[in-house]
Scaffold this active site. Structure first.
Site, short mmCIF file in Angstrom:
data_model
loop_
_atom_site.label_atom_id
_atom_site.label_comp_id
_atom_site.label_asym_id
_atom_site.label_seq_id
_atom_site.Cartn_x
_atom_site.Cartn_y
_atom_site.Cartn_z
NE ARG A 153 -1.90 -1.66 3.54
CZ ARG A 153 -2.10 -2.87 4.07
NH1 ARG A 153 -3.18 -3.57 3.76
NH2 ARG A 153 -1.26 -3.36 4.95
CB ILE A 154 3.23 2.66 2.48
CG1 ILE A 154 2.15 2.61 3.57
CG2 ILE A 154 4.05 3.95 2.61
CD1 ILE A 154 2.67 2.46 4.99
NE ARG A 174 6.00 -11.21 1.51
CZ ARG A 174 5.15 -11.26 2.53
NH1 ARG A 174 5.45 -12.01 3.56
NH2 ARG A 174 4.03 -10.58 2.52
CB SER A 175 5.10 -12.05 -5.33
OG SER A 175 4.16 -11.07 -4.95
NE ARG A 231 7.25 -1.44 13.00
CZ ARG A 231 6.34 -0.51 12.65
NH1 ARG A 231 6.72 0.58 12.04
NH2 ARG A 231 5.07 -0.68 12.92
CD GLU A 260 11.59 3.46 16.35
OE1 GLU A 260 10.44 3.49 16.82
OE2 GLU A 260 11.82 3.38 15.13
CG HIS A 278 8.30 5.34 14.50
ND1 HIS A 278 8.56 4.05 14.88
CD2 HIS A 278 7.24 5.24 13.63
CE1 HIS A 278 7.71 3.22 14.30
NE2 HIS A 278 6.90 3.93 13.52
P1 NAP Z 1 1.72 -3.86 2.93
O1 NAP Z 1 0.68 -3.29 2.02
O2 NAP Z 1 1.49 -5.16 3.58
O3 NAP Z 1 3.08 -3.92 2.09
C1 NAP Z 1 4.22 -4.57 2.54
C2 NAP Z 1 5.15 -4.82 1.35
O4 NAP Z 1 6.38 -5.35 1.87
C3 NAP Z 1 4.60 -5.83 0.35
O5 NAP Z 1 4.82 -5.38 -0.95
C4 NAP Z 1 5.43 -7.09 0.62
O6 NAP Z 1 5.68 -7.88 -0.52
C5 NAP Z 1 6.74 -6.46 1.06
N1 NAP Z 1 7.56 -7.42 1.81
C6 NAP Z 1 7.19 -8.17 2.87
N2 NAP Z 1 8.21 -8.98 3.24
C7 NAP Z 1 9.22 -8.73 2.36
C8 NAP Z 1 10.52 -9.26 2.19
N3 NAP Z 1 11.01 -10.19 3.01
N4 NAP Z 1 11.28 -8.78 1.17
C9 NAP Z 1 10.81 -7.83 0.34
N5 NAP Z 1 9.58 -7.29 0.45
C10 NAP Z 1 8.80 -7.73 1.45
O7 NAP Z 1 2.03 -2.84 4.11
P2 NAP Z 1 1.98 -1.24 4.11
O8 NAP Z 1 0.65 -0.77 4.53
O9 NAP Z 1 2.58 -0.73 2.83
O10 NAP Z 1 3.00 -0.95 5.34
C11 NAP Z 1 4.32 -1.41 5.27
C12 NAP Z 1 5.08 -1.18 6.56
O11 NAP Z 1 5.42 0.19 6.70
C13 NAP Z 1 4.38 -1.50 7.87
O12 NAP Z 1 4.28 -2.88 8.13
C14 NAP Z 1 5.26 -0.77 8.86
O13 NAP Z 1 6.34 -1.60 9.26
C15 NAP Z 1 5.80 0.40 8.07
N6 NAP Z 1 5.19 1.68 8.52
C16 NAP Z 1 5.98 2.60 9.13
C17 NAP Z 1 5.43 3.79 9.56
C18 NAP Z 1 6.27 4.84 10.20
O14 NAP Z 1 5.73 5.59 11.01
N7 NAP Z 1 7.54 4.96 9.87
C19 NAP Z 1 4.08 4.04 9.40
C20 NAP Z 1 3.31 3.07 8.77
C21 NAP Z 1 3.88 1.89 8.34
P3 NAP Z 1 4.54 -8.78 -1.21
O15 NAP Z 1 3.51 -7.80 -1.69
O16 NAP Z 1 5.22 -9.45 -2.34
O17 NAP Z 1 4.02 -9.68 -0.13
C1 8YV Z 2 2.90 4.68 14.20
C2 8YV Z 2 3.60 2.81 12.52
O1 8YV Z 2 3.94 5.55 14.48
O2 8YV Z 2 1.58 2.23 11.49
C3 8YV Z 2 2.69 1.85 11.83
O3 8YV Z 2 3.12 0.72 11.61
O4 8YV Z 2 4.72 2.53 12.77
C4 8YV Z 2 3.13 4.19 12.82
O5 8YV Z 2 2.03 4.58 12.10
C5 8YV Z 2 2.68 3.79 15.35
O6 8YV Z 2 1.92 2.68 15.16
C6 8YV Z 2 2.14 4.60 16.54
O7 8YV Z 2 2.94 4.40 17.57
#
Ligand code: NAP
Ligand code: 8YV
Length: 318
Positions: A153-154, A174-175, A231, A260, A278
Protein backbone atom coordinates in the site's frame (compact mmCIF):
# COMPACT_ATOMS: atom_id res chain seq x y z
CA UNK A 1 -22.89 -1.30 35.36
CA UNK A 2 -19.12 -1.44 35.67
CA UNK A 3 -17.01 -0.72 32.62
CA UNK A 4 -15.27 -3.48 30.67
CA UNK A 5 -11.51 -3.52 31.20
CA UNK A 6 -8.78 -3.27 28.59
CA UNK A 7 -4.99 -3.35 28.83
CA UNK A 8 -2.80 -0.77 27.09
CA UNK A 9 0.50 -2.47 26.30
CA UNK A 10 2.24 0.75 25.22
CA UNK A 11 1.92 4.46 25.87
CA UNK A 12 -1.07 5.15 23.66
CA UNK A 13 -1.46 8.27 21.56
CA UNK A 14 -4.03 10.64 23.19
CA UNK A 15 -6.75 10.23 20.51
CA UNK A 16 -6.83 6.47 21.05
CA UNK A 17 -6.39 6.65 24.84
CA UNK A 18 -9.27 9.14 25.21
CA UNK A 19 -11.64 7.15 23.00
CA UNK A 20 -10.94 3.99 25.01
CA UNK A 21 -11.37 5.78 28.33
CA UNK A 22 -14.80 7.04 27.24
CA UNK A 23 -16.07 3.45 27.29
CA UNK A 24 -13.61 1.20 29.12
CA UNK A 25 -11.40 1.14 32.18
CA UNK A 26 -7.90 1.32 30.68
CA UNK A 27 -5.06 -0.29 32.60
CA UNK A 28 -1.90 1.40 31.49
CA UNK A 29 0.90 -1.18 31.13
CA UNK A 30 0.05 -2.79 34.48
CA UNK A 31 1.60 -6.06 33.24
CA UNK A 32 4.95 -4.25 33.25
CA UNK A 33 4.60 -1.82 36.15
CA UNK A 34 2.88 -4.12 38.67
CA UNK A 35 2.96 -7.81 37.64
CA UNK A 36 1.48 -8.95 40.98
CA UNK A 37 -1.58 -6.70 40.58
CA UNK A 38 -1.77 -7.75 36.94
CA UNK A 39 -2.07 -11.45 37.84
CA UNK A 40 -5.34 -10.65 39.66
CA UNK A 41 -6.54 -8.30 36.95
CA UNK A 42 -5.67 -10.42 33.88
CA UNK A 43 -8.88 -12.56 33.79
CA UNK A 44 -10.97 -9.37 33.57
CA UNK A 45 -9.13 -8.01 30.51
CA UNK A 46 -11.33 -8.25 27.40
CA UNK A 47 -9.22 -6.22 24.98
CA UNK A 48 -5.57 -5.33 24.38
CA UNK A 49 -4.63 -1.94 22.93
CA UNK A 50 -1.22 -1.41 21.35
CA UNK A 51 0.75 0.69 18.90
CA UNK A 52 2.79 -0.37 15.87
CA UNK A 53 5.85 -0.69 18.09
CA UNK A 54 4.14 -2.48 20.99
CA UNK A 55 5.16 -5.90 22.22
CA UNK A 56 2.41 -8.51 22.70
CA UNK A 57 4.28 -11.77 23.37
CA UNK A 58 2.89 -15.26 23.83
CA UNK A 59 3.61 -15.04 27.59
CA UNK A 60 1.18 -12.12 27.90
CA UNK A 61 -1.52 -13.60 25.65
CA UNK A 62 -1.51 -16.81 27.66
CA UNK A 63 -2.45 -14.81 30.79
CA UNK A 64 -5.59 -13.38 29.15
CA UNK A 65 -8.29 -16.10 29.08
CA UNK A 66 -11.08 -13.63 28.32
CA UNK A 67 -9.42 -11.30 25.81
CA UNK A 68 -11.43 -10.99 22.62
CA UNK A 69 -9.23 -8.72 20.49
CA UNK A 70 -5.82 -7.07 20.14
CA UNK A 71 -6.44 -3.66 18.51
CA UNK A 72 -3.20 -2.15 17.21
CA UNK A 73 -2.98 1.59 16.51
CA UNK A 74 -0.74 1.27 13.44
CA UNK A 75 -0.51 -0.78 10.26
CA UNK A 76 2.64 -2.64 11.37
CA UNK A 77 2.11 -5.30 14.01
CA UNK A 78 5.50 -7.00 14.10
CA UNK A 79 5.56 -6.78 17.91
CA UNK A 80 2.47 -8.98 18.22
CA UNK A 81 2.94 -12.75 18.32
CA UNK A 82 0.09 -13.32 15.87
CA UNK A 83 0.52 -17.10 15.83
CA UNK A 84 0.11 -17.20 19.63
CA UNK A 85 -2.89 -14.86 19.42
CA UNK A 86 -4.55 -17.17 16.89
CA UNK A 87 -3.84 -20.19 19.09
CA UNK A 88 -5.53 -18.37 21.99
CA UNK A 89 -8.48 -17.43 19.77
CA UNK A 90 -7.71 -13.70 20.03
CA UNK A 91 -7.92 -11.92 16.66
CA UNK A 92 -5.52 -9.07 15.92
CA UNK A 93 -6.52 -5.86 14.11
CA UNK A 94 -4.47 -2.98 12.67
CA UNK A 95 -5.02 0.36 10.84
CA UNK A 96 -4.11 -0.02 7.14
CA UNK A 97 -4.83 2.57 4.42
CA UNK A 98 -5.73 5.54 6.65
CA UNK A 99 -2.03 6.38 7.13
CA UNK A 100 -0.75 5.48 3.65
CA UNK A 101 -0.66 9.05 2.30
CA UNK A 102 1.16 10.49 5.29
CA UNK A 103 3.83 7.80 5.36
CA UNK A 104 4.41 8.15 1.62
CA UNK A 105 4.61 11.94 2.03
CA UNK A 106 7.27 11.59 4.73
CA UNK A 107 9.23 9.07 2.65
CA UNK A 108 9.40 11.59 -0.19
CA UNK A 109 10.18 14.31 2.37
CA UNK A 110 13.18 12.28 3.51
CA UNK A 111 14.27 11.64 -0.09
CA UNK A 112 14.21 15.40 -0.69
CA UNK A 113 15.68 16.28 2.71
CA UNK A 114 18.58 13.84 2.41
CA UNK A 115 19.24 14.41 -1.30
CA UNK A 116 18.90 18.19 -1.26
CA UNK A 117 20.38 18.55 2.26
CA UNK A 118 17.46 20.71 3.42
CA UNK A 119 17.96 20.36 7.22
CA UNK A 120 21.71 20.93 6.74
CA UNK A 121 20.94 24.07 4.73
CA UNK A 122 18.66 25.29 7.50
CA UNK A 123 21.48 24.79 10.01
CA UNK A 124 23.92 26.54 7.65
CA UNK A 125 21.75 29.68 7.60
CA UNK A 126 20.93 29.61 11.33
CA UNK A 127 24.61 29.22 12.23
CA UNK A 128 25.42 32.42 10.32
CA UNK A 129 27.63 30.55 7.86
CA UNK A 130 26.02 31.89 4.66
CA UNK A 131 28.21 35.01 4.38
CA UNK A 132 31.26 32.71 4.29
CA UNK A 133 29.51 30.22 1.98
CA UNK A 134 28.61 28.78 -0.37
CA UNK A 135 27.18 25.59 1.01
CA UNK A 136 28.29 22.33 -0.62
CA UNK A 137 26.22 21.22 -3.63
CA UNK A 138 23.54 18.59 -3.10
CA UNK A 139 22.01 15.75 -5.15
CA UNK A 140 19.32 16.24 -7.82
CA UNK A 141 16.11 14.35 -7.02
CA UNK A 142 13.91 15.03 -10.07
CA UNK A 143 14.66 12.47 -12.74
CA UNK A 144 16.75 10.28 -10.38
CA UNK A 145 16.23 6.53 -9.95
CA UNK A 146 14.22 5.41 -6.92
CA UNK A 147 14.14 1.82 -5.65
CA UNK A 148 11.30 0.80 -3.35
CA UNK A 149 11.82 -2.15 -1.02
CA UNK A 150 8.24 -3.35 -0.44
CA UNK A 151 5.67 -2.39 -3.08
CA UNK A 152 2.57 -2.67 -0.87
CA UNK A 153 0.00 0.00 0.00
CA UNK A 154 2.59 2.57 1.08
CA UNK A 155 5.25 1.53 -1.43
CA UNK A 156 2.77 2.13 -4.27
CA UNK A 157 1.86 5.55 -2.84
CA UNK A 158 5.57 6.43 -2.74
CA UNK A 159 5.88 5.35 -6.38
CA UNK A 160 2.95 7.59 -7.32
CA UNK A 161 4.68 10.58 -5.73
CA UNK A 162 8.06 9.69 -7.26
CA UNK A 163 6.40 9.61 -10.70
CA UNK A 164 5.43 13.25 -10.26
CA UNK A 165 9.14 14.00 -9.74
CA UNK A 166 9.95 12.31 -13.05
CA UNK A 167 11.86 9.56 -11.24
CA UNK A 168 12.36 6.12 -12.76
CA UNK A 169 10.85 3.54 -10.45
CA UNK A 170 12.03 0.03 -9.59
CA UNK A 171 11.20 -2.21 -6.64
CA UNK A 172 11.68 -5.48 -4.85
CA UNK A 173 9.03 -7.43 -2.91
CA UNK A 174 8.34 -11.08 -2.14
CA UNK A 175 6.49 -11.42 -5.45
CA UNK A 176 6.60 -9.50 -8.72
CA UNK A 177 3.73 -7.08 -9.36
CA UNK A 178 3.38 -7.16 -13.16
CA UNK A 179 0.44 -4.77 -13.12
CA UNK A 180 2.57 -2.00 -11.60
CA UNK A 181 4.59 -1.54 -14.78
CA UNK A 182 7.71 -0.87 -12.65
CA UNK A 183 10.96 -2.80 -12.99
CA UNK A 184 11.25 -5.68 -10.54
CA UNK A 185 14.51 -6.89 -8.99
CA UNK A 186 14.37 -10.15 -7.02
CA UNK A 187 16.75 -8.97 -4.27
CA UNK A 188 17.38 -5.76 -2.37
CA UNK A 189 21.06 -5.86 -3.44
CA UNK A 190 20.20 -6.03 -7.15
CA UNK A 191 17.71 -3.21 -6.70
CA UNK A 192 20.24 -1.09 -4.77
CA UNK A 193 22.83 -1.48 -7.51
CA UNK A 194 20.43 0.11 -9.99
CA UNK A 195 19.06 3.13 -8.09
CA UNK A 196 20.07 6.47 -6.54
CA UNK A 197 17.55 6.47 -3.68
CA UNK A 198 16.65 3.21 -1.93
CA UNK A 199 13.48 3.44 0.20
CA UNK A 200 12.61 0.68 2.69
CA UNK A 201 8.87 0.24 3.39
CA UNK A 202 8.31 -3.40 4.34
CA UNK A 203 6.88 -4.77 7.58
CA UNK A 204 9.34 -5.50 10.39
CA UNK A 205 9.82 -8.87 12.08
CA UNK A 206 11.86 -11.96 11.41
CA UNK A 207 11.11 -12.11 7.67
CA UNK A 208 12.75 -8.76 6.96
CA UNK A 209 15.44 -8.57 9.66
CA UNK A 210 18.52 -6.85 8.21
CA UNK A 211 17.12 -7.06 4.68
CA UNK A 212 19.26 -3.95 4.12
CA UNK A 213 22.72 -5.17 5.11
CA UNK A 214 26.33 -4.26 4.34
CA UNK A 215 26.15 -5.89 0.88
CA UNK A 216 23.03 -3.92 -0.05
CA UNK A 217 24.65 -0.67 1.12
CA UNK A 218 27.79 -1.45 -0.88
CA UNK A 219 25.62 -2.04 -3.94
CA UNK A 220 23.84 1.31 -3.37
CA UNK A 221 27.23 2.97 -3.63
CA UNK A 222 28.90 6.29 -2.78
CA UNK A 223 26.31 8.44 -4.59
CA UNK A 224 23.32 6.52 -3.22
CA UNK A 225 20.95 7.47 -0.38
CA UNK A 226 19.00 5.15 1.91
CA UNK A 227 15.60 6.14 3.32
CA UNK A 228 14.06 3.94 6.01
CA UNK A 229 10.40 4.44 6.94
CA UNK A 230 9.76 0.71 7.54
CA UNK A 231 11.12 -0.55 10.86
CA UNK A 232 14.55 -0.21 12.46
CA UNK A 233 14.97 -3.97 12.33
CA UNK A 234 14.88 -3.94 8.50
CA UNK A 235 18.28 -2.22 8.35
CA UNK A 236 21.51 -3.50 9.92
CA UNK A 237 22.12 -0.28 11.87
CA UNK A 238 25.79 -1.02 12.61
CA UNK A 239 26.48 -1.67 8.94
CA UNK A 240 24.61 1.52 8.05
CA UNK A 241 26.67 3.64 10.47
CA UNK A 242 29.86 2.18 9.04
CA UNK A 243 28.66 2.83 5.48
CA UNK A 244 27.82 6.45 6.34
CA UNK A 245 31.18 6.97 8.07
CA UNK A 246 33.21 5.40 5.26
CA UNK A 247 31.40 7.03 2.36
CA UNK A 248 30.16 3.65 1.17
CA UNK A 249 26.83 5.47 0.65
CA UNK A 250 26.22 9.23 0.32
CA UNK A 251 23.64 9.67 3.05
CA UNK A 252 20.43 8.54 4.69
CA UNK A 253 17.02 9.72 5.85
CA UNK A 254 15.81 7.68 8.83
CA UNK A 255 12.44 7.69 10.57
CA UNK A 256 12.86 4.36 12.37
CA UNK A 257 15.64 2.85 14.45
CA UNK A 258 16.70 -0.45 15.97
CA UNK A 259 16.18 0.56 19.61
CA UNK A 260 13.62 3.37 19.68
CA UNK A 261 13.46 5.94 21.13
CA UNK A 262 17.22 5.58 21.54
CA UNK A 263 19.10 6.65 18.43
CA UNK A 264 22.85 5.90 18.37
CA UNK A 265 24.57 9.14 19.35
CA UNK A 266 27.07 8.76 16.55
CA UNK A 267 24.21 9.44 14.10
CA UNK A 268 23.38 12.74 15.83
CA UNK A 269 26.73 14.16 14.80
CA UNK A 270 26.77 13.04 11.16
CA UNK A 271 26.17 15.69 8.55
CA UNK A 272 24.96 13.25 5.90
CA UNK A 273 21.92 11.94 7.77
CA UNK A 274 18.44 13.32 8.39
CA UNK A 275 16.73 11.94 11.49
CA UNK A 276 13.03 11.97 12.42
CA UNK A 277 11.40 10.38 15.51
CA UNK A 278 9.16 7.66 13.96
CA UNK A 279 6.68 10.32 12.88
CA UNK A 280 5.63 9.24 9.38
CA UNK A 281 1.96 8.94 10.36
CA UNK A 282 2.05 11.73 12.93
CA UNK A 283 -0.35 14.36 11.62
CA UNK A 284 -3.45 15.25 13.61
CA UNK A 285 -5.71 14.20 10.76
CA UNK A 286 -4.17 10.77 10.32
CA UNK A 287 -3.70 10.06 14.02
CA UNK A 288 -7.42 10.82 14.50
CA UNK A 289 -8.34 8.45 11.65
CA UNK A 290 -6.06 5.74 13.09
CA UNK A 291 -7.59 6.19 16.56
CA UNK A 292 -11.12 5.98 15.14
CA UNK A 293 -10.30 2.76 13.32
CA UNK A 294 -8.41 1.13 16.19
CA UNK A 295 -11.21 2.06 18.61
CA UNK A 296 -13.90 0.73 16.23
CA UNK A 297 -11.97 -2.55 16.00
CA UNK A 298 -11.71 -2.73 19.78
CA UNK A 299 -15.45 -2.15 20.22
CA UNK A 300 -16.35 -4.66 17.50
CA UNK A 301 -14.05 -7.30 18.99
CA UNK A 302 -15.37 -6.86 22.52
CA UNK A 303 -19.00 -6.86 21.33
CA UNK A 304 -18.51 -9.93 19.12
CA UNK A 305 -19.25 -7.97 15.93
CA UNK A 306 -17.29 -8.36 12.67
CA UNK A 307 -13.90 -6.67 12.89
CA UNK A 308 -13.25 -3.80 10.50
CA UNK A 309 -9.60 -4.44 9.68
CA UNK A 310 -8.20 -7.71 11.00
CA UNK A 311 -4.59 -8.47 10.03
CA UNK A 312 -4.42 -10.86 7.04
CA UNK A 313 -3.39 -13.83 9.20
CA UNK A 314 -6.70 -13.48 11.10
CA UNK A 315 -9.04 -13.23 8.08
CA UNK A 316 -10.30 -16.76 8.60
CA UNK A 317 -10.79 -16.24 12.34
CA UNK A 318 -13.47 -13.52 12.14
P1 NAP B 1 1.72 -3.86 2.93
O1 NAP B 1 0.68 -3.29 2.02
O2 NAP B 1 1.49 -5.16 3.58
O3 NAP B 1 3.08 -3.92 2.09
C1 NAP B 1 4.22 -4.57 2.54
C2 NAP B 1 5.15 -4.82 1.35
O4 NAP B 1 6.38 -5.35 1.87
C3 NAP B 1 4.60 -5.83 0.35
O5 NAP B 1 4.82 -5.38 -0.95
C4 NAP B 1 5.43 -7.09 0.62
O6 NAP B 1 5.68 -7.88 -0.52
C5 NAP B 1 6.74 -6.46 1.06
N1 NAP B 1 7.56 -7.42 1.81
C6 NAP B 1 7.19 -8.17 2.87
N2 NAP B 1 8.21 -8.98 3.24
C7 NAP B 1 9.22 -8.73 2.36
C8 NAP B 1 10.52 -9.26 2.19
N3 NAP B 1 11.01 -10.19 3.01
N4 NAP B 1 11.28 -8.78 1.17
C9 NAP B 1 10.81 -7.83 0.34
N5 NAP B 1 9.58 -7.29 0.45
C10 NAP B 1 8.80 -7.73 1.45
O7 NAP B 1 2.03 -2.84 4.11
P2 NAP B 1 1.98 -1.24 4.11
O8 NAP B 1 0.65 -0.77 4.53
O9 NAP B 1 2.58 -0.73 2.83
O10 NAP B 1 3.00 -0.95 5.34
C11 NAP B 1 4.32 -1.41 5.27
C12 NAP B 1 5.08 -1.18 6.56
O11 NAP B 1 5.42 0.19 6.70
C13 NAP B 1 4.38 -1.50 7.87
O12 NAP B 1 4.28 -2.88 8.13
C14 NAP B 1 5.26 -0.77 8.86
O13 NAP B 1 6.34 -1.60 9.26
C15 NAP B 1 5.80 0.40 8.07
N6 NAP B 1 5.19 1.68 8.52
C16 NAP B 1 5.98 2.60 9.13
C17 NAP B 1 5.43 3.79 9.56
C18 NAP B 1 6.27 4.84 10.20
O14 NAP B 1 5.73 5.59 11.01
N7 NAP B 1 7.54 4.96 9.87
C19 NAP B 1 4.08 4.04 9.40
C20 NAP B 1 3.31 3.07 8.77
C21 NAP B 1 3.88 1.89 8.34
P3 NAP B 1 4.54 -8.78 -1.21
O15 NAP B 1 3.51 -7.80 -1.69
O16 NAP B 1 5.22 -9.45 -2.34
O17 NAP B 1 4.02 -9.68 -0.13
C1 8YV C 1 2.90 4.68 14.20
C2 8YV C 1 3.60 2.81 12.52
O1 8YV C 1 3.94 5.55 14.48
O2 8YV C 1 1.58 2.23 11.49
C3 8YV C 1 2.69 1.85 11.83
O3 8YV C 1 3.12 0.72 11.61
O4 8YV C 1 4.72 2.53 12.77
C4 8YV C 1 3.13 4.19 12.82
O5 8YV C 1 2.03 4.58 12.10
C5 8YV C 1 2.68 3.79 15.35
O6 8YV C 1 1.92 2.68 15.16
C6 8YV C 1 2.14 4.60 16.54
O7 8YV C 1 2.94 4.40 17.57
Amino acid sequence: MSKSEVLAVAKLPPFYQKALESVYTVHDRTHMTDPAAFAALAPRIVGVAGTGEASVPRSLLSQLPNAKVVAVFGVGYDGVDVQAAIEHGIPVTHTPDVLTDDVADLAMGLVLSAGRAIPQADQFVRAGRWPNGPMALSRKVSGARIGIVGLGRIGKAIAQRAKAFGMSIAYTARSEKHESGFKFFPTAAELAANVDFLVAITPGGAGTKHLINADVLKALGPRGFLVNVARGSVVDEEALIEALQNGTIAGAGLDVFANEPNVPEVLWTMNNVVLTPHMASATSETRQAMADLAFANMQAGISGLPLLTPVPECFGLV
